[in-house]
Write a protein that holds these residues in place. Structure first.
Motif, mmCIF file in Angstrom:
data_model
loop_
_atom_site.group_PDB
_atom_site.id
_atom_site.type_symbol
_atom_site.label_atom_id
_atom_site.label_comp_id
_atom_site.label_asym_id
_atom_site.label_seq_id
_atom_site.Cartn_x
_atom_site.Cartn_y
_atom_site.Cartn_z
ATOM 1 N N VAL A 214 -34.171 16.063 -10.059
ATOM 2 C CA VAL A 214 -35.136 14.821 -9.173
ATOM 3 C C VAL A 214 -34.454 14.949 -7.717
ATOM 4 C CG1 VAL A 214 -36.306 13.235 -8.852
ATOM 5 C CG2 VAL A 214 -35.843 14.008 -11.430
ATOM 6 N N LEU A 215 -35.486 16.012 -6.749
ATOM 7 C CA LEU A 215 -34.494 15.708 -5.167
ATOM 8 C C LEU A 215 -35.959 14.546 -5.020
ATOM 9 C CD1 LEU A 215 -33.687 19.809 -4.906
ATOM 10 C CD2 LEU A 215 -32.793 17.488 -5.514
ATOM 11 N N THR A 216 -35.496 13.767 -4.222
ATOM 12 C CA THR A 216 -36.294 12.835 -2.304
ATOM 13 C C THR A 216 -35.720 13.749 -1.304
ATOM 14 O OG1 THR A 216 -34.993 10.871 -2.666
ATOM 15 C CG2 THR A 216 -36.606 11.503 -4.614
ATOM 16 N N ILE A 222 -39.361 19.505 3.010
ATOM 17 C CA ILE A 222 -39.702 20.525 3.944
ATOM 18 C C ILE A 222 -39.295 21.901 3.003
ATOM 19 C CG2 ILE A 222 -37.890 21.817 5.379
ATOM 20 C CD1 ILE A 222 -37.384 19.352 7.025
ATOM 21 N N LEU A 223 -38.796 21.957 1.539
ATOM 22 C CA LEU A 223 -39.095 23.384 0.759
ATOM 23 C C LEU A 223 -39.606 23.242 -0.123
ATOM 24 C CD1 LEU A 223 -35.161 22.587 -1.601
ATOM 25 C CD2 LEU A 223 -36.705 24.867 -0.371
ATOM 26 N N VAL A 224 -40.690 21.826 -0.478
ATOM 27 C CA VAL A 224 -41.778 21.627 -1.269
ATOM 28 C C VAL A 224 -43.145 22.260 0.112
ATOM 29 C CG1 VAL A 224 -43.967 20.543 -1.821
ATOM 30 C CG2 VAL A 224 -41.076 20.408 -2.778
ATOM 31 N N SER A 225 -43.059 21.465 1.052
ATOM 32 C CA SER A 225 -43.971 22.283 2.823
ATOM 33 C C SER A 225 -43.553 23.752 2.317
ATOM 34 C CB SER A 225 -44.119 21.532 3.412
ATOM 35 O OG SER A 225 -44.122 20.545 3.466
ATOM 36 N N HIS A 226 -42.764 24.358 2.438
ATOM 37 C CA HIS A 226 -42.413 25.955 2.698
ATOM 38 C C HIS A 226 -43.287 26.815 1.810
ATOM 39 C CE1 HIS A 226 -40.542 29.655 3.750
ATOM 40 N NE2 HIS A 226 -40.019 29.735 2.772
ATOM 41 N N PRO A 235 -45.418 14.390 -8.065
ATOM 42 C CA PRO A 235 -44.750 15.245 -7.860
ATOM 43 C C PRO A 235 -44.423 16.584 -8.126
ATOM 44 C CG PRO A 235 -44.595 14.195 -10.362
ATOM 45 C CD PRO A 235 -45.454 13.854 -9.257
ATOM 46 N N ALA A 236 -43.680 17.944 -6.735
ATOM 47 C CA ALA A 236 -43.717 18.745 -7.170
ATOM 48 C C ALA A 236 -43.089 20.123 -7.889
ATOM 49 C CB ALA A 236 -43.730 19.861 -5.248
ATOM 50 N N VAL A 237 -43.115 20.805 -8.907
ATOM 51 C CA VAL A 237 -41.941 21.496 -10.074
ATOM 52 C C VAL A 237 -41.684 23.013 -8.664
ATOM 53 C CG1 VAL A 237 -41.680 22.422 -11.524
ATOM 54 C CG2 VAL A 237 -42.879 20.856 -11.350
ATOM 55 N N ILE A 238 -40.343 22.964 -8.354
ATOM 56 C CA ILE A 238 -39.626 24.161 -8.416
ATOM 57 C C ILE A 238 -38.866 25.160 -9.333
ATOM 58 C CG2 ILE A 238 -38.797 25.546 -6.249
ATOM 59 C CD1 ILE A 238 -39.074 23.117 -4.253
ATOM 60 N N ALA A 239 -39.159 26.612 -9.810
ATOM 61 C CA ALA A 239 -38.136 26.922 -10.504
ATOM 62 C C ALA A 239 -36.892 26.936 -9.937
ATOM 63 C CB ALA A 239 -39.411 28.326 -10.641
ATOM 64 N N PRO A 240 -35.735 27.176 -10.415
ATOM 65 C CA PRO A 240 -34.523 26.954 -10.074
ATOM 66 C C PRO A 240 -34.553 27.959 -9.302
ATOM 67 C CG PRO A 240 -34.744 25.859 -12.246
ATOM 68 C CD PRO A 240 -36.147 26.453 -11.683
ATOM 69 N N VAL A 293 -40.066 17.158 -7.220
ATOM 70 C CA VAL A 293 -39.231 16.761 -5.611
ATOM 71 C C VAL A 293 -40.411 15.692 -5.827
ATOM 72 C CG1 VAL A 293 -39.949 16.787 -3.155
ATOM 73 C CG2 VAL A 293 -38.561 18.893 -4.944
ATOM 74 N N MET A 294 -40.045 14.597 -5.786
ATOM 75 C CA MET A 294 -40.937 13.114 -5.995
ATOM 76 C C MET A 294 -40.875 12.901 -4.346
ATOM 77 S SD MET A 294 -41.191 12.001 -8.681
ATOM 78 C CE MET A 294 -41.761 10.491 -8.693
ATOM 79 N N ASN A 295 -42.091 12.282 -3.660
ATOM 80 C CA ASN A 295 -41.753 11.858 -2.215
ATOM 81 C C ASN A 295 -41.431 10.612 -2.110
ATOM 82 O OD1 ASN A 295 -44.676 11.305 -3.249
ATOM 83 N ND2 ASN A 295 -45.735 11.180 -1.645
ATOM 84 N N THR A 296 -40.726 9.952 -2.838
ATOM 85 C CA THR A 296 -39.861 8.245 -3.011
ATOM 86 C C THR A 296 -39.169 8.632 -1.715
ATOM 87 O OG1 THR A 296 -41.201 8.587 -5.194
ATOM 88 C CG2 THR A 296 -39.262 6.458 -4.069
ATOM 89 N N THR A 297 -39.379 7.150 -1.020
ATOM 90 C CA THR A 297 -38.393 7.315 -0.088
ATOM 91 C C THR A 297 -37.917 6.064 -0.103
ATOM 92 O OG1 THR A 297 -40.408 5.580 1.216
ATOM 93 C CG2 THR A 297 -40.877 8.038 2.151
ATOM 94 N N PHE A 298 -36.835 5.799 0.619
ATOM 95 C CA PHE A 298 -35.985 4.992 0.724
ATOM 96 C C PHE A 298 -37.360 3.556 1.313
ATOM 97 C CE2 PHE A 298 -33.429 1.314 2.191
ATOM 98 C CZ PHE A 298 -32.597 0.928 1.145
ATOM 99 N N LEU A 299 -37.774 3.338 1.832
ATOM 100 C CA LEU A 299 -38.576 2.799 2.290
ATOM 101 C C LEU A 299 -39.756 1.930 1.288
ATOM 102 C CD1 LEU A 299 -38.682 0.782 5.168
ATOM 103 C CD2 LEU A 299 -41.120 2.617 5.441
ATOM 104 N N TYR A 300 -40.427 3.019 0.250
ATOM 105 C CA TYR A 300 -41.274 2.781 -0.358
ATOM 106 C C TYR A 300 -40.013 2.013 -1.888
ATOM 107 C CZ TYR A 300 -44.400 2.747 -4.628
ATOM 108 O OH TYR A 300 -45.500 3.159 -5.500
ATOM 109 N N GLY A 301 -38.821 2.624 -2.126
ATOM 110 C CA GLY A 301 -38.079 2.129 -3.231
ATOM 111 C C GLY A 301 -37.566 0.478 -2.820
#
Length: 511
Positions: A214-216, A222-226, A235-240, A293-301
């Motif tokens: 799990v990445l934030t 940027i990877l997800v947008s690309h 949450p967005a899923v990316i295959a390794p 990939v989660m879009n959870t930010t530190f501010l949200y956490g």
């Protein structure tokens, strides 16, 4: 009617200074009423000079004054200001905090590394446990900050492990000169640096057989947008395999190439480069099946944590149970007697709750006491002689997830003094504590000492323990089929400090 709470959050980060006015409903439902975000790259200055200049503090104060006006416009009086790496690592930290208070009125809490990672995990955990496809298999939450990396293992609502290391995106860059960063060999050098820095970590993580990574953070987004463009949903899923193909296509990996491929600024590209290489190291080493990939930010956490503290006690209690499970795992790693420390945890908790009307301690202090009960014999792993000192050293040298450095000092001192003479002016460990810390440590130490006396001999001879406070006597009632002479004698000895601290006589009484 369901409770809500409206308040403000301010965060001083290494790249951005941010603010949000939120209406909190639950850890997974936080409504952002308004927000502001100003780019101010303070981190590079701190990692280069170890200080913040007056000019930078002035610029930061100006931004914060704007935030204060916005809060006033919305009539929000409850605000939680927090600072992370950039203030934590600055040698003139106290001066920064004082100037910011004098100019803006905000008193900033400076989060420790473990604390910083924990706030993000707090929100992520509540999101992920709702997803039936995530968490049933071992999951690794990777948090990349400016100054460090957080690795948190999680499965079936249980913390498997948690460890933090230096080597965040900015700290990696600062190991190399400006000239070295533009060299074609720079990516290869960073790969080698990351591999060497993390090599000792992998055996423990590999043992957990991680399935999902799990990445934030902005690099992951940027990877997800690309890959998914403007249609990206979280949450967005990316295959390794897809991620590794991207890495292959970026060769030779340079900041200039990242600027072109991802359409980002040079500063962002420089920060993205070491982070992508870190992701690659993790994916290749652990043989990950899925990247989430989660879009959870530190501010949200942090908003989730602050809101839960106000109106969601069940969420806080659930997290406390997770942290205690992790403490048990730590104790087992040092070959502690699990049945014994579990009994001490139970006894100490009952004593604490029985004294609730008179001890003046909080639910948070109850957690610190229970942590001490679980970790108080870790030092026996090093040496039975003077093991309380080794316990103190182990606790102080361990990142205890969700516990601040100040709280860790209290836990370490409780574990140190429960089996020694009463702490005094000549005790170095005790004198490190502030006045408030000493009061908490004294009270918890007296309780832990009494709890430990109830299991002298580690035989579990005391059963069905109950505690009742009547005027100035604390009746500790029990049943037992055995001779408990040793326990009675130990209880009498432990009662000396207890009476001194609470002014209450503990009475051990058979039911």
């Amino acid at each position: 009617m369901k409770k809500t709470s409206t308040f403000g959050i301010i965060h001083i980060g290494s790249i951005h200074t941010s603010m949000a006015i939120v209406k909190y409903h639950s850890p997974t439902q936080i409504e952002v009423i308004d927000s502001a975000n100003k780019e101010l790259p303070l981190g590079e200055e701190v990692f280069r000079t170890h200080r913040l200049s007056f000019a930078s503090i002035h610029a930061l104060s100006t931004i914060l004054q704007g935030f204060r006006q916005l809060l006033l416009d919305y009539r929000v009086s409850e605000v939680y200001p927090i600072a992370t790496t950039v203030v934590r690592e600055a040698e003139n930290r106290l001066g920064i905090l004082d100037l910011l208070y004098m100019r803006t009125g905000f008193r900033f809490h400076v989060a420790d590394m473990t604390e910083e990672v924990y706030y993000k995990f707090f929100a992520l955990h509540h999101f992920l446990k709702k997803n039936e496809q995530v968490g049933t298999k071992p999951t690794l939450l990777l948090d990349v900050t400016s100054g460090g990396l957080g690795f948190t293992g999680w499965q079936d609502s249980t913390l498997l492990f948690q460890t933090n290391v230096t080597g965040g995106r900015l700290s990696v860059l600062e190991h190399f000169t400006e000239e070295e960063r533009v060299s074609v060999m720079f990516p290869s050098a960073v790969r080698d640096y990351l591999h060497a820095s993390l090599s000792s970590l992998w055996p423990r993580i590999e043992h957990a057989d991680i399935h999902t990574l799990v990445l934030t953070g902005f690099e992951a987004r940027i990877l997800v947008s690309h890959l998914l463009g403007s249609a990206a949903e979280y949450p967005a899923v990316i295959a390794p395999e897809e991620f590794l193909q991207i890495m292959e296509s970026l060769m030779p990996l340079t900041a200039h190439k990242l600027m072109q491929v991802f359409d980002i600024s040079e500063r962002r590209a420089q920060l993205l480069l070491p982070t992508l290489l870190l992701y690659e190291e993790v994916v290749r080493t652990l043989n990950i099946d899925t990247i989430l990939v989660m879009n959870t930010t530190f501010l949200y956490g942090y908003a989730a944590w602050c809101g839960a503290q106000r109106i969601s006690p069940s969420a806080i209690s659930e997290q406390a149970d997770l942290l205690l499970d992790l403490a048990r795992s730590t104790a087992m790693r040092y070959n502690c007697n699990l049945p014994h420390i579990s009994r001490i945890d139970e006894y100490a908790t009952k004593l604490f709750d029985g004294l609730r009307r008179v001890h003046g301690l909080s639910t948070r202090h109850r957690l610190l006491l229970r942590m001490s009960a679980l970790l108080h014999e870790t030092g026996k792993f090093v040496n039975l002689r003077n093991y309380p000192l080794h316990s103190w050293q182990i606790i102080m040298g361990t990142d205890i997830f969700g516990i601040t450095d100040a709280e860790k000092e209290v836990i370490a001192c409780i574990s140190y003094y429960y089996h020694r003479d009463n702490p005094g002016k000549k005790d170095v460990h005790y004198q490190r504590l502030t006045q408030d810390q000493k009061i908490i440590a004294d009270k918890c130490c007296a309780i832990l000492r009494l709890a430990d006396a109830l299991d002298q001999g580690h035989s579990g001879r005391i059963q069905d323990l109950s505690v009742r406070l009547v005027k100035e006597k604390l009746y500790v009632n029990y049943t037992s089929e055995y001779d408990i002479s040793l326990i009675r004698w130990s209880f009498a000895q432990a009662s000396v400090l207890f009476r001194e601290i609470f002014g209450i006589e503990p009475v051990l009484r058979r039911k």
